[in-house]
Design an enzyme around this catalytic site. Structure first.
Site, PDB file in Angstrom:
ATOM      1  N   TYR A  61       0.847  -1.213   0.000  1.00 54.94           N
ATOM      2  CA  TYR A  61       0.000   0.000   0.000  1.00 54.94           C
ATOM      3  C   TYR A  61       0.876   1.254   0.000  1.00 54.94           C
ATOM      4  CZ  TYR A  61      -3.375   3.430   1.873  1.00 54.94           C
ATOM      5  OH  TYR A  61      -4.162   4.535   2.070  1.00 54.94           O
ATOM      6  N   LYS A  76       1.066   4.067  -2.940  1.00 56.71           N
ATOM      7  CA  LYS A  76       0.743   5.480  -2.682  1.00 56.71           C
ATOM      8  C   LYS A  76       1.950   6.370  -2.946  1.00 56.71           C
ATOM      9  CE  LYS A  76      -3.624   5.328  -1.253  1.00 56.71           C
ATOM     10  NZ  LYS A  76      -4.702   5.849  -2.146  1.00 56.71           N
TER      11      LYS A  76
END
Lengths: 239, 193
Positions: free
Chosen positions: A148, A152
């Site tokens: 994640y 990002k």
């Protein structure tokens, strides 16, 4: 350039991914309140946009079809808000290659696919705005979500690169990097909702999704002529 | 958060930015005091504090240390006094927002501009520290970074652009937005994060 103010001009069209819930849904509501025509897409059915569709943003062909439909039914988008995403808490050693690819495909692939499908028209029109929803964790890193955080972080790199590359075209590219936000993505019983954790935040409270929506709408409006920037309403988690 | 007075006080801004900010904030229904000589009326809930008085510019190797120190000290002491006063006033009345307008060279540096870059960096550090210190009493502190050197292919922001960025950072609906530095540079200097 987008104004989103309505007035006598035809309403401008914004595309929002991840539009059926959470931050994406809050953005749909705020943009419509400001006079935009909004097309939402999400893996889930539902939503409150002027046009809602079920789309996997990681699928380039599906995104191209969606943008073609939006253009035909609402008009060519001059605002793009890439909010589709999800989080998984998994230690690095247990993240499978498939999980890593999927995480990258939705976050980075979603922005890439939406940008490729909408950018030529915005460049032709001499203006437009792209806003991506990143995360405070893209700035600081964090535990048990390396895929994640990587995805990002990649969004921030693409945002800045696009901003530099498109500066002379009138198309602006910026990111919002929310801190812990009061949506269903922060499950009950997790540390994020623990009063002891909240007391460590300078503001003492979770970010409200409406704050992310106001920030995203500001960046989509073109006001301030900002490009290449990362705005992080994060309750003071990252200062 | 206390109820809003919708009173903004602007201080230390370049003339064109002050005029533009007065227009933009006024259009949003705020009462604006600028120049802030005697701010009467309701207690302000927004202070906009400029720190971008330019120069002196010179190659560092050729800079007279007394001149350099005097410029840095004067500008930082002015900033200190304005920030302390605003922080005290807002904390005493239950909250509000501070927006600093600081030099983007504090983020990226520039040859021949050590005074501007030093003062800019100090203002960034002050922004972040005040955000931490004043967050618990309901005061959000942010900054817009301006005055980046122009570059071919990038549009230079106008005073109106800066004013719109000030108004965004001053928006009372954003309590979670604090401690942030937002470059209004046309994209030449992008967020360091």
């Amino acid at each position: 350039m987008s104004t989103g103010t309505g007035c006598d001009a035809p309403a401008e069209v914004a595309v929002v991914s991840g539009a059926a819930a959470g931050i994406g849904l809050a953005c749909v509501r705020e943009l419509r309140r400001q006079g935009w025509l909004v097309a939402g897409c999400d893996l889930r059915a539902g939503g409150e946009a002027d046009l809602d569709a079920v789309v996997d943003v990681g699928d380039p062909a599906a995104v191209t079809r969606f943008v073609a439909r939006v253009t035909a039914e609402l008009g060519a988008p001059t605002g793009v808000l890439s909010a589709a995403g999800y989080v998984e808490e998994i230690p690095l050693a247990e993240i499978s290659p498939a999980a890593f690819r999927r995480m990258l495909g939705v976050h980075l692939g979603g922005l890439h696919n939406l940008t490729r499908a909408t950018l030529p028209t915005m460049v032709d029109r001499g203006g437009g705005a792209i806003v991506t929803v990143a995360s405070e964790l893209a700035i600081t890193g964090g535990e048990d979500a390396a895929h994640y955080v990587t995805a990002k972080g990649a969004l921030l790199g693409l945002t800045r690169a696009l901003a530099a590359e498109l500066a002379s075209t009138g198309v602006r590219v910026n990111a919002v990097a929310p801190g812990p936000t009061d949506t269903a993505m922060l499950a009950a019983g997790t540390i994020w909702r623990d009063p002891a954790y909240l007391a460590t935040l300078p503001t003492g409270a979770l970010v409200r999704p409406e704050e992310i929506a106001i920030t995203a709408a500001f960046l989509l409006s073109g006001r301030g002529a900002l490009t290449g920037q990362v705005v992080s309403p994060n309750a003071g988690t990252v200062i | 958060m206390r109820s809003l007075s919708n009173h903004a006080v602007l201080v230390g801004l370049p003339t064109e930015v002050g005029r533009a900010a007065t227009r933009v904030l006024g259009a949003r229904g705020l009462r604006v005091t600028w120049p802030a000589v005697d701010a009467d009326g309701p207690a302000p809930d927004l202070f906009v504090i400029g720190t971008t008085e330019p120069g002196p510019a010179a190659d560092f190797a050729d800079t007279d240390p007394v001149t350099w120190w005097a410029a840095v000290e004067r500008r930082l002491c002015t900033l200190f006094a304005l920030a302390q006063g605003a922080g005290r006033d807002l904390a005493a009345t239950g909250g509000g927002r501070i927006v600093f307008v600081l030099d983007a060279r504090g983020l990226a540096g520039e040859a021949g501009a050590t005074v501007d870059a030093t003062v800019g960096s100090a203002a960034i550090a002050l922004t972040k520290t005040l955000a931490r210190e004043l967050g618990p009493v309901g005061v959000a502190v942010n900054a817009v970074a301006v005055a980046a050197p122009p570059r071919d292919g990038f549009a230079e922001p106008t005073p109106h652009d800066v004013a719109q960025t000030i108004a965004f950072l001053g928006d009372a609906r954003l309590p979670s937005l604090t401690g942030q530095i937002l470059p209004c540079t046309g994209g030449t200097i992008r967020t360091r994060a």
